[in-house]
Design a protein around this motif. Structure first.
Motif, mmCIF file in Angstrom:
data_model
loop_
_atom_site.group_PDB
_atom_site.id
_atom_site.type_symbol
_atom_site.label_atom_id
_atom_site.label_comp_id
_atom_site.label_asym_id
_atom_site.label_seq_id
_atom_site.Cartn_x
_atom_site.Cartn_y
_atom_site.Cartn_z
ATOM 1 N N TYR A 14 0.847 -1.201 0.000
ATOM 2 C CA TYR A 14 0.000 0.000 0.000
ATOM 3 C C TYR A 14 0.879 1.246 0.000
ATOM 4 O O TYR A 14 0.600 2.223 -0.690
ATOM 5 N N PHE A 15 1.936 1.200 0.796
ATOM 6 C CA PHE A 15 2.807 2.363 0.917
ATOM 7 C C PHE A 15 3.502 2.646 -0.425
ATOM 8 O O PHE A 15 3.618 3.799 -0.848
ATOM 9 N N VAL A 16 3.931 1.584 -1.083
ATOM 10 C CA VAL A 16 4.590 1.753 -2.386
ATOM 11 C C VAL A 16 3.597 2.383 -3.376
ATOM 12 O O VAL A 16 3.935 3.300 -4.128
ATOM 13 N N PHE A 17 2.360 1.902 -3.316
ATOM 14 C CA PHE A 17 1.336 2.473 -4.200
ATOM 15 C C PHE A 17 1.095 3.942 -3.887
ATOM 16 O O PHE A 17 0.940 4.763 -4.785
ATOM 17 N N LEU A 18 1.087 4.244 -2.605
ATOM 18 C CA LEU A 18 0.893 5.640 -2.189
ATOM 19 C C LEU A 18 1.991 6.508 -2.814
ATOM 20 O O LEU A 18 1.719 7.559 -3.406
ATOM 21 N N LEU A 19 3.231 6.022 -2.721
ATOM 22 C CA LEU A 19 4.348 6.781 -3.290
ATOM 23 C C LEU A 19 4.195 6.937 -4.800
ATOM 24 O O LEU A 19 4.420 8.009 -5.355
ATOM 25 N N PHE A 20 3.766 5.847 -5.463
ATOM 26 C CA PHE A 20 3.567 5.894 -6.915
ATOM 27 C C PHE A 20 2.537 6.961 -7.287
ATOM 28 O O PHE A 20 2.749 7.751 -8.192
ATOM 29 N N PHE A 21 1.414 6.948 -6.562
ATOM 30 C CA PHE A 21 0.351 7.902 -6.902
ATOM 31 C C PHE A 21 0.819 9.343 -6.666
ATOM 32 O O PHE A 21 0.530 10.221 -7.472
ATOM 33 N N VAL A 22 1.544 9.557 -5.569
ATOM 34 C CA VAL A 22 2.038 10.913 -5.291
ATOM 35 C C VAL A 22 3.021 11.320 -6.394
ATOM 36 O O VAL A 22 2.961 12.425 -6.934
ATOM 37 N N TRP A 23 3.876 10.376 -6.747
ATOM 38 C CA TRP A 23 4.890 10.639 -7.778
ATOM 39 C C TRP A 23 4.218 10.970 -9.113
ATOM 40 O O TRP A 23 4.533 11.977 -9.758
ATOM 41 N N VAL A 24 3.250 10.129 -9.512
ATOM 42 C CA VAL A 24 2.587 10.341 -10.805
ATOM 43 C C VAL A 24 1.806 11.655 -10.805
ATOM 44 O O VAL A 24 1.775 12.373 -11.810
ATOM 45 N N SER A 25 1.217 12.001 -9.640
ATOM 46 C CA SER A 25 0.423 13.239 -9.593
ATOM 47 C C SER A 25 1.297 14.473 -9.801
ATOM 48 O O SER A 25 0.803 15.538 -10.135
ATOM 49 N N ARG A 26 2.588 14.311 -9.631
ATOM 50 C CA ARG A 26 3.484 15.456 -9.802
ATOM 51 C C ARG A 26 3.961 15.634 -11.253
ATOM 52 O O ARG A 26 4.589 16.625 -11.572
ATOM 53 N N PHE A 27 3.662 14.656 -12.124
ATOM 54 C CA PHE A 27 4.013 14.835 -13.546
ATOM 55 C C PHE A 27 3.157 15.962 -14.075
ATOM 56 O O PHE A 27 1.939 15.965 -13.860
ATOM 57 N N GLU A 28 3.776 16.843 -14.821
ATOM 58 C CA GLU A 28 2.979 17.887 -15.432
ATOM 59 C C GLU A 28 2.071 17.261 -16.495
ATOM 60 O O GLU A 28 2.488 16.327 -17.176
#
Ligand SMILES: Nc1nc2c(ncn2[C@@H]2O[C@H](COP(=O)(O)OP(=O)(O)OP(=O)(O)O)[C@@H](O)[C@H]2O)c(=O)[nH]1
Length: 390
Positions: A14-28
């Motif tokens: 879950y934590f890895v997914f959380l990081l992925f979603f945060v990371w992807v949300s930062r792509f312009e």
């Protein structure tokens, strides 16, 4: 599998997914949704964490309360993320209202010490309802994301909805199912979040590909007629195409300049002139092979490259056919316009081996037609005045 292993595995993923979603949300230029899904997974993680921390105290009461409270909060965030990702015009306040009702149920049922089935029924129905709604939305919009990943979201959400509805009864009948149900639920949650992450990335990639195709189109296509433009001929045209011709076959370059186009512009207006040019383009394209190239290289100048011709006679046949098309009246807004065309032809390999050379010679041949009174076609002749020495 022990309780600790199941949960530790669950948190980590879950934590890895959380990081992925945060990371992807930062792509312009990422589609909206990623931030909401990051928040949703935060609540799923929190619910699990509380269950893990409180359950070993052998008092299931506060643990299941905390779990229920936080797992409900995951859903409106999840659904809001999906609605934003798919740009749906739905009233999001209903999600939050449904979640608030479920939370109220949880607080009341636990504070009055209601029997377990009654306690769970209120929030399991809301949770299952959210899952079914997500499944339905994902299925309905499955074609909007390549790769069919939203079908996976729909399938996982449907299974989770059924899981939420049936698990309390199964656990009431068979308490040992608790852990299996937990593992199964976690797996389905992971499938769902993976599919949402894939949907985000695939849509991002799709947008890049579309933008690239649009940029290429803008750079190498004539915006009025949709034919290839001069830049394409100068930079992208594959010279290998000319050389790829089989032995004893020819390639012909037709340089076409419309005759008497200016008066149409002057008398009927530029907009009518534009329509005439579009019809010319359509006629050129529909009377040449799909392997041939049609380009607009100037205001009323076009180039057609005819490939795999058997002999020079065939180049004359094509020129005759194209001229016939261009001298046929062109109807625009109820009126009809007459054009003519002067066509110069050069042949590969006889008149040159590079496209630049061939175009230049076809252009010269076209001017010869113009000089001789327009309305015709001629093959480049090395003996004609102004031609290069053979
Ligand atoms: N409607 C329209 N007209 C254009 C466009 N680009 C160029 N033109 C016009 O096309 C005309 C081309 O000029 P000419 O080749 O001298 O016209 P013409 O009457 O065919 O002359 P000849 O070749 O001697 O027969 C000019 O009037 C340009 O303004 C365009 O995109 N749309």
């Amino acid at each position: 599998m022990s309780f600790e292993i199941v949960h530790t595995f669950g948190f980590t993923v879950y934590f890895v997914f959380l990081l992925f979603f945060v990371w992807v949300s930062r792509f312009e230029k990422t589609s909206p949704g990623a931030g909401w899904w990051a928040l949703a997974i935060c609540f799923a993680l929190l619910a699990r964490l509380l269950l893990f921390l409180i359950l070993p105290s052998n008092n299931t009461h506060p643990a299941t309360f905390a779990y229920a409270f936080f797992i409900v909060l995951e859903k409106p965030f999840l659904l809001t993320g999906l609605a934003r990702f798919l740009r749906l015009q739905i009233r999001e306040r209903w999600f939050w209202l449904a979640a608030a009702v479920a939370e109220l149920w949880i607080i009341l049922a636990w504070s009055t010490d209601a029997p377990p089935l009654l306690r769970s029924i209120g929030y399991t129905i809301v949770n299952a309802g959210f899952q079914f709604y997500i499944a339905w939305l994902a299925w309905r919009h499955r074609r909007e994301v390549p790769g069919g990943v939203l079908m996976l979201t729909a399938a996982a959400s449907l299974a989770l909805g059924l899981h939420w509805l049936l698990a309390p009864y199964i656990i009431a009948l068979e308490p040992a199912w608790f852990r299996n149900g937990f593992v199964l639920g976690s797996m389905l949650v992971l499938i769902k979040y993976s599919s949402l992450l894939a949907a985000l990335l695939l849509r991002f990639q799709q947008r890049l590909v579309d933008a690239e195709a649009k940029a290429m189109g803008m750079a190498f296509l004539d915006p009025l007629t949709g034919l290839k433009n001069k830049r394409y001929m100068e930079t992208l045209f594959d010279h290998a195409l000319l050389l790829a011709t089989r032995p004893h076959q020819l390639v012909a370059v037709f340089y076409i300049d419309l005759d008497n186009f200016k008066p149409i512009n002057d008398n009927a207006g530029h907009a009518v002139g534009d329509e005439v040019l579009k019809t010319v383009a359509t006629r050129l394209q529909s009377h040449t092979r799909s392997t041939d190239i049609c380009a607009r290289v100037g205001g009323d100048e076009f180039i057609v490259i005819g490939t795999q011709l058997e002999d020079a006679e065939q180049a004359y046949d094509i020129a005759r056919k194209l001229l016939g098309q261009l001298t046929t009246q062109i109807p625009v807004s109820g009126a009809s316009y007459a054009l003519g065309a002067s066509i110069g032809i050069s042949l590969y390999p006889k008149h040159g081996t590079s496209l630049t050379e061939l175009i230049e010679r076809a252009d010269r041949a076209m001017y010869q037609v113009k000089r001789n009174g327009k309305g015709g076609y001629v093959i480049y002749d090395t003996r004609a005045p102004g031609a290069d020495a053979a």
